[in-house]
Design a protein around this motif. Structure first.
Motif, PDB file in Angstrom:
ATOM      1  N   GLY A  81      43.124  31.968  43.365  1.00  0.00           N
ATOM      2  CA  GLY A  81      42.878  33.386  43.608  1.00  0.00           C
ATOM      3  C   GLY A  81      42.588  33.676  45.069  1.00  0.00           C
ATOM      4  O   GLY A  81      43.062  34.676  45.624  1.00  0.00           O
ATOM      5  N   THR A  85      44.733  35.953  47.645  1.00  0.00           N
ATOM      6  CA  THR A  85      44.101  37.037  48.389  1.00  0.00           C
ATOM      7  C   THR A  85      44.540  36.998  49.849  1.00  0.00           C
ATOM      8  O   THR A  85      44.895  38.026  50.435  1.00  0.00           O
ATOM      9  CB  THR A  85      42.561  36.930  48.295  1.00  0.00           C
ATOM     10  OG1 THR A  85      42.184  36.977  46.922  1.00  0.00           O
ATOM     11  CG2 THR A  85      41.882  38.034  49.062  1.00  0.00           C
ATOM     12  N   SER A  88      48.184  38.051  50.090  1.00  0.00           N
ATOM     13  CA  SER A  88      48.329  39.500  49.927  1.00  0.00           C
ATOM     14  C   SER A  88      47.913  40.238  51.192  1.00  0.00           C
ATOM     15  O   SER A  88      48.576  41.192  51.611  1.00  0.00           O
ATOM     16  CB  SER A  88      47.506  39.991  48.740  1.00  0.00           C
ATOM     17  OG  SER A  88      48.007  39.462  47.544  1.00  0.00           O
ATOM     18  N   ASP A 100      53.061  40.903  42.379  1.00  0.00           N
ATOM     19  CA  ASP A 100      52.100  40.591  41.323  1.00  0.00           C
ATOM     20  C   ASP A 100      50.650  40.673  41.791  1.00  0.00           C
ATOM     21  O   ASP A 100      49.765  40.122  41.172  1.00  0.00           O
ATOM     22  CB  ASP A 100      52.389  39.214  40.726  1.00  0.00           C
ATOM     23  CG  ASP A 100      52.498  38.128  41.775  1.00  0.00           C
ATOM     24  OD1 ASP A 100      52.402  38.436  42.973  1.00  0.00           O
ATOM     25  OD2 ASP A 100      52.691  36.971  41.393  1.00  0.00           O
ATOM     26  N   SER A 101      50.413  41.372  42.873  1.00  0.00           N
ATOM     27  CA  SER A 101      49.063  41.514  43.389  1.00  0.00           C
ATOM     28  C   SER A 101      48.586  42.931  43.099  1.00  0.00           C
ATOM     29  O   SER A 101      49.395  43.846  43.131  1.00  0.00           O
ATOM     30  CB  SER A 101      49.088  41.260  44.886  1.00  0.00           C
ATOM     31  OG  SER A 101      47.813  41.355  45.421  1.00  0.00           O
ATOM     32  N   PRO A 102      47.368  43.213  42.804  1.00  0.00           N
ATOM     33  CA  PRO A 102      46.175  42.390  42.804  1.00  0.00           C
ATOM     34  C   PRO A 102      45.786  41.823  41.433  1.00  0.00           C
ATOM     35  O   PRO A 102      44.803  41.100  41.334  1.00  0.00           O
ATOM     36  CB  PRO A 102      45.093  43.347  43.291  1.00  0.00           C
ATOM     37  CG  PRO A 102      45.495  44.660  42.712  1.00  0.00           C
ATOM     38  CD  PRO A 102      47.016  44.646  42.745  1.00  0.00           C
ATOM     39  N   GLN A 103      46.549  42.147  40.383  1.00  0.00           N
ATOM     40  CA  GLN A 103      46.129  41.695  39.051  1.00  0.00           C
ATOM     41  C   GLN A 103      46.053  40.181  38.947  1.00  0.00           C
ATOM     42  O   GLN A 103      45.165  39.647  38.265  1.00  0.00           O
ATOM     43  CB  GLN A 103      47.018  42.283  37.945  1.00  0.00           C
ATOM     44  CG  GLN A 103      48.450  41.848  37.961  1.00  0.00           C
ATOM     45  CD  GLN A 103      49.365  42.724  38.802  1.00  0.00           C
ATOM     46  OE1 GLN A 103      48.893  43.497  39.625  1.00  0.00           O
ATOM     47  NE2 GLN A 103      50.654  42.592  38.610  1.00  0.00           N
ATOM     48  N   ASP A 104      46.929  39.445  39.616  1.00  0.00           N
ATOM     49  CA  ASP A 104      46.868  37.986  39.544  1.00  0.00           C
ATOM     50  C   ASP A 104      45.599  37.454  40.201  1.00  0.00           C
ATOM     51  O   ASP A 104      44.988  36.499  39.728  1.00  0.00           O
ATOM     52  CB  ASP A 104      48.111  37.348  40.150  1.00  0.00           C
ATOM     53  CG  ASP A 104      48.419  37.831  41.558  1.00  0.00           C
ATOM     54  OD1 ASP A 104      47.727  38.736  42.058  1.00  0.00           O
ATOM     55  OD2 ASP A 104      49.358  37.305  42.163  1.00  0.00           O
ATOM     56  N   VAL A 106      42.711  39.023  40.354  1.00  0.00           N
ATOM     57  CA  VAL A 106      41.608  39.337  39.440  1.00  0.00           C
ATOM     58  C   VAL A 106      41.601  38.364  38.265  1.00  0.00           C
ATOM     59  O   VAL A 106      40.547  37.844  37.878  1.00  0.00           O
ATOM     60  CB  VAL A 106      41.716  40.797  38.950  1.00  0.00           C
ATOM     61  CG1 VAL A 106      40.693  41.089  37.863  1.00  0.00           C
ATOM     62  CG2 VAL A 106      41.552  41.767  40.114  1.00  0.00           C
ATOM     63  N   ILE A 107      42.764  38.082  37.693  1.00  0.00           N
ATOM     64  CA  ILE A 107      42.850  37.180  36.534  1.00  0.00           C
ATOM     65  C   ILE A 107      42.294  35.804  36.883  1.00  0.00           C
ATOM     66  O   ILE A 107      41.460  35.256  36.155  1.00  0.00           O
ATOM     67  CB  ILE A 107      44.301  37.078  36.023  1.00  0.00           C
ATOM     68  CG1 ILE A 107      44.716  38.386  35.365  1.00  0.00           C
ATOM     69  CG2 ILE A 107      44.465  35.912  35.051  1.00  0.00           C
ATOM     70  CD1 ILE A 107      46.202  38.489  35.069  1.00  0.00           C
TER      71      ILE A 107
END
Length: 139
Positions: A81, A85, A88, A100-104, A106-107
């Motif tokens: 993660g 970050t 990104s 696929d950012s920012p959900q990846d 956070v996951i």
């Protein structure tokens, strides 16, 4: 007892999540998709996390015995993660956006923090237990 049960549920969910990536790995290799995108990193990443998923599923029955693999799962998720970050932020700085950012981020952050929060306590070694000599097989 509730904490251990919560950890077991999380281990099953995260283990299955990572094991599902084995399907993505198989599909990627079977159809040689990694060649068209010149992305040889993705199959390697998928293989590592698929193996981690299997190890986390093995840890479900006796989490305290598998504390180290659970800790590895937590720290590797947080490292992943954190890396995403940085990627990104660099993409935004160059006027791009990762799809696929920012959900990846956070996951993986949630996975890492949850595993660390539920990590079983370190088991104390028996007091005064002598260190035994290794057993050598006799012929």
């Amino acid at each position: 007892m509730k904490r251990e049960r919560a950890l077991q549920v999380v281990l099953v969910l995260v283990g299955l999540f990572y094991c599902f990536w084995g399907y993505l790995l198989f599909d990627d290799l079977w159809h040689s998709r990694w060649l068209s995108g010149h992305s040889d990193v993705m199959p390697m990443f998928l293989s590592l996390n698929t193996a981690l998923g299997v190890c986390l599923l093995v840890a479900v029955n006796r989490p305290a015995k598998h504390r180290l693999i659970i800790a590895y799962g937590a720290w590797s998720s947080l490292a992943h993660g954190f890396t995403m970050t940085i990627m990104s932020a660099q993409a935004v700085a160059h006027g791009m956006h990762r799809k696929d950012s920012p959900q990846d981020i956070v996951i993986f952050g949630v996975i890492g923090i949850t595993l660390l929060a539920l990590l079983p306590a370190k088991q104390p070694s028996p007091a005064g237990a002598p260190i035994s000599e290794p057993r050598v097989a006799e012929r």
